[in-house]
Design an enzyme around this catalytic site. Structure first.
Site, PDB file in Angstrom:
ATOM      1  N   LYS A  83      -9.955  -4.107  10.874  1.00  0.00           N
ATOM      2  CA  LYS A  83      -8.558  -3.768  11.378  1.00  0.00           C
ATOM      3  C   LYS A  83      -8.625  -4.656  12.906  1.00  0.00           C
ATOM      4  CE  LYS A  83      -6.414  -0.946   8.818  1.00  0.00           C
ATOM      5  NZ  LYS A  83      -4.756  -1.195   8.312  1.00  0.00           N
ATOM      6  N   GLY A 131       0.798  -1.042  -0.091  1.00  0.00           N
ATOM      7  CA  GLY A 131       0.054  -0.121   0.221  1.00  0.00           C
ATOM      8  C   GLY A 131       0.733   1.429   0.151  1.00  0.00           C
ATOM      9  N   GLY A 164      -0.145   5.210  -1.032  1.00  0.00           N
ATOM     10  CA  GLY A 164      -1.208   5.687  -0.149  1.00  0.00           C
ATOM     11  C   GLY A 164      -0.497   7.059   0.673  1.00  0.00           C
ATOM     12  N   GLN A 165      -1.436   7.629   1.573  1.00  0.00           N
ATOM     13  CA  GLN A 165      -1.193   8.781   2.402  1.00  0.00           C
ATOM     14  C   GLN A 165       0.237   8.654   3.087  1.00  0.00           C
ATOM     15  OE1 GLN A 165      -3.697   9.966   5.308  1.00  0.00           O
ATOM     16  NE2 GLN A 165      -2.816  12.306   5.423  1.00  0.00           N
ATOM     17  N   TYR A 182     -14.216  -1.322   7.593  1.00  0.00           N
ATOM     18  CA  TYR A 182     -12.833  -0.858   7.922  1.00  0.00           C
ATOM     19  C   TYR A 182     -12.385  -1.110   9.618  1.00  0.00           C
ATOM     20  CZ  TYR A 182      -8.993   2.578   8.581  1.00  0.00           C
ATOM     21  OH  TYR A 182      -7.751   3.184   8.801  1.00  0.00           O
TER      22      TYR A 182
HETATM   23  C1  AKB Z   1     -10.280   7.014   8.433  1.00  0.00           C
HETATM   24  O1  AKB Z   1     -10.850   8.118   8.466  1.00  0.00           O
HETATM   25  O2  AKB Z   1     -10.789   6.116   8.078  1.00  0.00           O
HETATM   26  C2  AKB Z   1      -8.628   6.910   8.765  1.00  0.00           C
HETATM   27  C3  AKB Z   1      -8.606   6.532  10.145  1.00  0.00           C
HETATM   28  C4  AKB Z   1      -8.693   7.336  11.221  1.00  0.00           C
HETATM   29  O3  AKB Z   1      -8.167   5.476  10.089  1.00  0.00           O
HETATM   30  N1  AKB Z   1      -8.222   8.135   8.698  1.00  0.00           N
END
Ligand code: AKB
Length: 329
Positions: free
Chosen positions: A157, A22, A25-26, A153
């Protein structure tokens, strides 16, 4: 939990062979430079290598982490000592395509851990997030509060953290990670719910104002990228015997959205910031911590943030101004 880890390696010496997933990415683009600067031999991977100078002249490989055969082939070819596994779809984009998010974040992490086991990777560094938490949190959120995420997400995680701990216990893999706050940097974020914070600066510089998708009293932990990168390097180099766990909260500052808007008005005079909450993203923000307790990281590997909101604003604003100017060319 107490982590068990693999054989001791030369973590404190430069010249490690490091693979970053990855990498486009940022976090990845800045991390590549930080690792190269400390003398690591750096290999980058992402779905597609960036064009032109953006690749930093490093060796890039195309890698779709949802394909176990591709992950295995790259690990077999490169035989990295350390893998920084960043490849992931963030919270806001993730809610638009939860199944793809599951494939990239969940299957992708499993494929990386499995390849690490098969091809003798010494250490895997994982980037987790405040999105592992869910509603009903205390004002200051420690490492071990129940993890009840509301986004795909966050769910993936949490699973990534647990999978890594499983590989640590079962296979002796040296698995370590941090839970990142929302990050701000001179690379624009892609698809996060914390994006309102960097966009307040960037859009004010580019267009003179920004309509934030949250309420002014929204408050989540944030961090400037140099601190985030230092955390990734320092955790990786920390003596294993000092680490009492695999995954650590790290914190820097926790302003409300209004406080960020006030700060932007200081560094971008005349900036017009308004608030129009988007119900879906507001609900995600409301489910995240307002502030993180990073006592364990401070105790185990001497973590300390160096940047606060005002210092970050002074450093970041000219960089984002240059980016906005390039966007306008
Ligand atoms: C998001 O906003 O999904 C990410 C994070 C806080 O993990 N920047």
């Amino acid at each position: 939990m107490t982590a068990s880890h693999g054989p001791v390696g030369p973590h404190t010496t430069p010249g490690r062979k490091v693979l970053v997933t990855g990498a486009g990415g940022q976090v990845g683009l800045d991390l590549l430079q930080a690792l190269r600067a400390r003398g690591d031999q750096v290999f980058a991977s992402d779905l597609a290598p960036p064009s032109g100078d953006a690749g930093l002249g490093l060796p890039w490989s195309s890698l779709d982490v949802t394909r176990a055969t591709q992950v295995d082939a790259l690990f077999a070819e490169l035989r990295p000592d350390v893998v920084y596994h960043l490849a992931a779809i963030l919270s806001a984009t993730g809610e638009r395509d939860p199944l793809r998010t599951y494939a990239v974040n969940q299957d992708g992490t499993l494929h990386v851990l499995e390849a690490a086991r098969k091809f003798g990777v010494r250490q895997v560094i994982f980037t987790s997030t405040i999105a592992v938490f869910g509603p009903g949190l205390p004002p200051l959120v420690g490492d071990d509060v129940p993890l009840r995420p509301t986004t795909m997400y966050g769910v993936t995680k949490v699973a990534g953290e647990l999978l890594g701990e499983y590989y640590s216990r079962r296979h002796g893999l040296d698995f370590r990670g941090v839970r990142f706050p929302g990050l701000l940097s001179a690379v624009l974020p892609g698809g996060g719910t914390s994006d309102y914070a960097p966009l307040m600066y960037y859009e004010s510089l580019r267009t003179g104002g920004y309509e934030a998708f949250c309420r002014p009293d929204s408050q989540i932990p944030l961090m400037y990228m140099p601190d985030a990168l230092r955390a990734l390097v320092e955790l990786s180099l920390a003596p294993r015997e000092r680490l009492g766990r695999c995954i650590y909260n790290i914190a820097a500052f926790s302003p409300t959205a209004q406080e960020i808007a006030d700060e932007v008005a200081r560094v971008v005079p005349g900036a017009r910031i308004t608030f129009k909450p988007d119900p879906a993203r507001q609900a995600i923000l409301d489910s995240w911590p307002r502030a993180l307790d990073d006592t364990c990281a401070r105790r185990d590997w001497d973590w300390r943030p160096a940047w606060d909101l005002a210092r970050m604003s002074d450093d970041l604003t000219p960089k984002l101004a240059a980016l906005a100017a390039r966007a306008g060319e």
